[in-house]
Design an enzyme around this catalytic site. Sequence first.
Site, PDB file in Angstrom:
ATOM      1  CD  GLU A  49      37.226  32.468  33.511  1.00  0.00           C
ATOM      2  OE1 GLU A  49      37.809  31.855  32.593  1.00  0.00           O
ATOM      3  OE2 GLU A  49      37.066  33.699  33.510  1.00  0.00           O
ATOM      4  CD  GLU A 118      38.744  36.816  35.648  1.00  0.00           C
ATOM      5  OE1 GLU A 118      38.682  36.801  34.394  1.00  0.00           O
ATOM      6  OE2 GLU A 118      39.398  35.991  36.312  1.00  0.00           O
TER       7      GLU A 118
END
Length: 529
Positions: A49, A118
Amino acid sequence: MPGIEMRTDNPIYKNEMQIFTTKIVSMAKESNLFASQGGPIILAQIENEYGNIMVDYGDAGKSYIKWCAQMDLAQNIGLPWIMCQQHDAPQPMINTCNGYYCDQFQPNNPKSPKMFTENWIGWFQKWGQRVPHRSAEDSAFPVARFFQNGGILNNYYMYHGGTNFGRTAGGPYITTSYDYDAPLDEYGNLNQPKWGHLKQLHAAIKLGEKILTNGTRTDKDLGNQVTLTTYTNANGERFCFLSNINNNQDANVDLQQDGKYIVPSWSVTILNGCNKEVFNTAKVNSQTSIMVKKSDDASPKLTWVWIPEKKKDTMQGKGSFKANQLLEQKELTFDVSDYLWYMTSVDINDTSIWSNATLHVNTMGHTIRAYVNGRHVGYKFSQWGGNFTYEKQVSLKEGPNIITLLSATVGLANYGANFDKIKTGIAGGPVQLIGKNNVTIDLSTNIWSYKVGLNGEKRQLYNSQPRIGVSWRTNSSYPIGRPMTWYKAEFKAPSGADPVVVDLQGMGKGQAWVVITQLAKASYDQYNK
């Protein structure tokens, strides 16, 4: 490490990162774990991320992410590398999606597969906030939508909840429990109906596995946010998804020879052969279970002993080192304790000004406990885990006055831009005394004495073995709500093999140990709050 800056184009950090990555890759290669060696690992990931925060690092962030890609490819593992949430992932890195809904996500390379790395099935728990919950219906919906829209991989975060023991939970204010409302809870129990509903979902998707991986896809807009997606293979076999993303209105759909279907709002129906409903994300058929935490009635009531934290040295302003400034807590404690004592002395000549003064402390968090001349004057914590101001009326005497401040952290930041630079403790202050008519003494550049940790930590009061010079108090009226107190009780392990829960309700900021004694060995499970 001097000069290090994390997650940016910093030579010191990149060198350490390459050493670590190479070590992990080498261990996997030695054990033949990569699919290219016949092992079970099919993908490798670098960074996580980073695209969400890269803008804060400017050009250094862009060059860093390119370096990551080059360093990974040089590992030569024979597998694809992925970068989650990296919209400009350098080729041949595959950027992937993390979040609650990833059905509209598209990789930056049209030749890359579409992966949901995710799928946030719940959320982490923070102290003082409600327990996060995501329904079984909404947990299944984004998975079905993702495969409807061409996705090839869905990975749950988390599928099995867990526990971050001791001081590893991060934060600030993240609990040791990382249950995450996962299909398998923190203790390994089935979280029903979520677990069963998702099991049925994946069984339904698997019915179309060969068609989904080898067929062609067509989408048909049926109006009012209803879409029919058809996958067809070379043999003419079909597999369909019928989605209704209108969150207020159910849909009645007539597919002519393929049947009529009621698709509830915000749901996806899976049609095997495009004419038989095998699953709908909003129709839950799994059992519902409620987990009950109860005491073991067969166990005797706990008998507690207690001992106050020894504070004579800190109440006298005695620490292990001194500085004429207010230092940052994280750097001083070096991750060995949540606690740091700040101590200084101030001489008062005119009590008419200072007999009813205000102690003003600006701190970076997360909690503070104040003492003046050995007397406890107050406690405060940050509501959200950041900086806050503590003010309390204090009475100062003529002559020297000792001010003792105990700062404590409740988990350290472990995500976000420059998270490693986020300060904790009474770093820089100011610490001031404000007297009558706003007469102010700034103590920020006083000589401050520092001490890391509690005496009870140093003496290992949690150890099951008797400690020299430690006398636990055994009177039945043990103190309740008294700060800076150690409590201890012994118990036999409850019968059966069910998980054992340590209920910390009623505790303020503190720590708890469960010491398991077997013969001459002792192990520790530590809970932090």
